[in-house]
Design a protein around this motif. Structure first.
Motif, mmCIF file in Angstrom:
data_model
loop_
_atom_site.group_PDB
_atom_site.id
_atom_site.type_symbol
_atom_site.label_atom_id
_atom_site.label_comp_id
_atom_site.label_asym_id
_atom_site.label_seq_id
_atom_site.Cartn_x
_atom_site.Cartn_y
_atom_site.Cartn_z
ATOM 1 N N SER A 55 2.587 1.414 -1.141
ATOM 2 C CA SER A 55 1.815 0.947 0.122
ATOM 3 C C SER A 55 2.421 -0.568 0.445
ATOM 4 O O SER A 55 2.032 -1.407 -0.435
ATOM 5 C CB SER A 55 0.656 1.188 0.197
ATOM 6 N N SER A 57 1.597 -1.518 3.603
ATOM 7 C CA SER A 57 0.850 -1.544 4.672
ATOM 8 C C SER A 57 1.796 -1.040 6.097
ATOM 9 O O SER A 57 1.767 -1.893 6.800
ATOM 10 C CB SER A 57 0.127 -3.128 4.927
ATOM 11 N N ASN A 71 -1.750 5.228 7.208
ATOM 12 C CA ASN A 71 -1.892 5.181 5.740
ATOM 13 C C ASN A 71 -0.460 5.504 5.045
ATOM 14 O O ASN A 71 -0.229 6.813 5.401
ATOM 15 C CB ASN A 71 -3.151 6.108 5.262
#
Length: 148
Positions: A55, A57, A71
Motif C-alpha cells: 500500500s 496510499s 484501499n
C-alpha cells in the motif's frame, strides 16, 4: 513523480548519490468491477497494473470527485467507495499511486433514480394555493445516505 528520482546508496561508511537513477511505471486502469453502480456510496474495485506491491496510499477519482475511500488490495486492485453526489453515465476515472496517475475514459456509470409514486401533502392550516406543500417521492436509486 515516478521518474528521475534521486538515489542514495551507503556501503559501510561510504555514501554515493545518483540523480535521475530510478523510475517506475504509472498505474494502468484496466476496468472497474462493477462498471455500473446502483448508487453513489457503493463499493467498486479498480482492476489494473502497477498499483504497487504494497500500500502506497492509492487514491481514486470518479469523474471530478475523489472517492470517499480508497484501499489497496493487491498490486492489481484498489477497492473504492464512491463519494456522495456523483452521478452520470460513463465517467472518466483516475487512480493515483505515489503521484503517478493512471486514467480510464468512460469507465464507470450509475443507475438513474427511479420514481414509482409521488404523493402531495398540504398542511391542514395552509390555503390550497399557499406555499408549504410537501411531496413524498417513493422509488429506488436515491443513494444509501442523504446526499442533499
Amino acid at each position: 513523480g515516478g521518474r528521475g528520482l534521486a538515489t542514495t546508496v551507503t556501503l559501510a561508511v561510504e555514501t554515493g548519490t545518483g540523480f535521475t537513477a530510478v523510475s517506475y511505471d504509472r498505474p494502468l486502469v484496466l476496468r472497474w468491477r462493477p462498471s455500473n453502480m446502483a448508487v453513489p456510496g457503493s463499493e467498486a474495485e479498480v482492476v489494473g497494473v502497477n498499483i504497487g506491491a504494497m500500500s502506497f496510499s492509492p487514491s481514486a477519482r470518479i469523474g471530478h470527485t475523489a472517492a470517499a475511500a480508497s484501499n489497496w488490495v493487491s498490486d492489481s486492485s484498489v477497492l473504492c467507495v464512491a463519494a456522495a453526489g456523483i452521478s452520470g453515465y460513463w465517467l472518466d476515472s483516475t487512480v493515483t499511486v505515489v503521484r503517478q496517475h493512471g486514467t480510464s475514459s468512460a469507465a464507470l456509470s450509475y443507475n438513474s433514480p427511479s420514481i414509482t409514486s409521488i404523493t402531495r401533502f398540504t398542511p391542514a392550516f395552509a390555503a390550497p394555493d399557499a406555499a408549504g406543500t410537501s411531496v413524498l417521492l417513493v422509488g429506488s436509486g436515491f443513494g444509501i445516505s442523504d446526499f442533499t
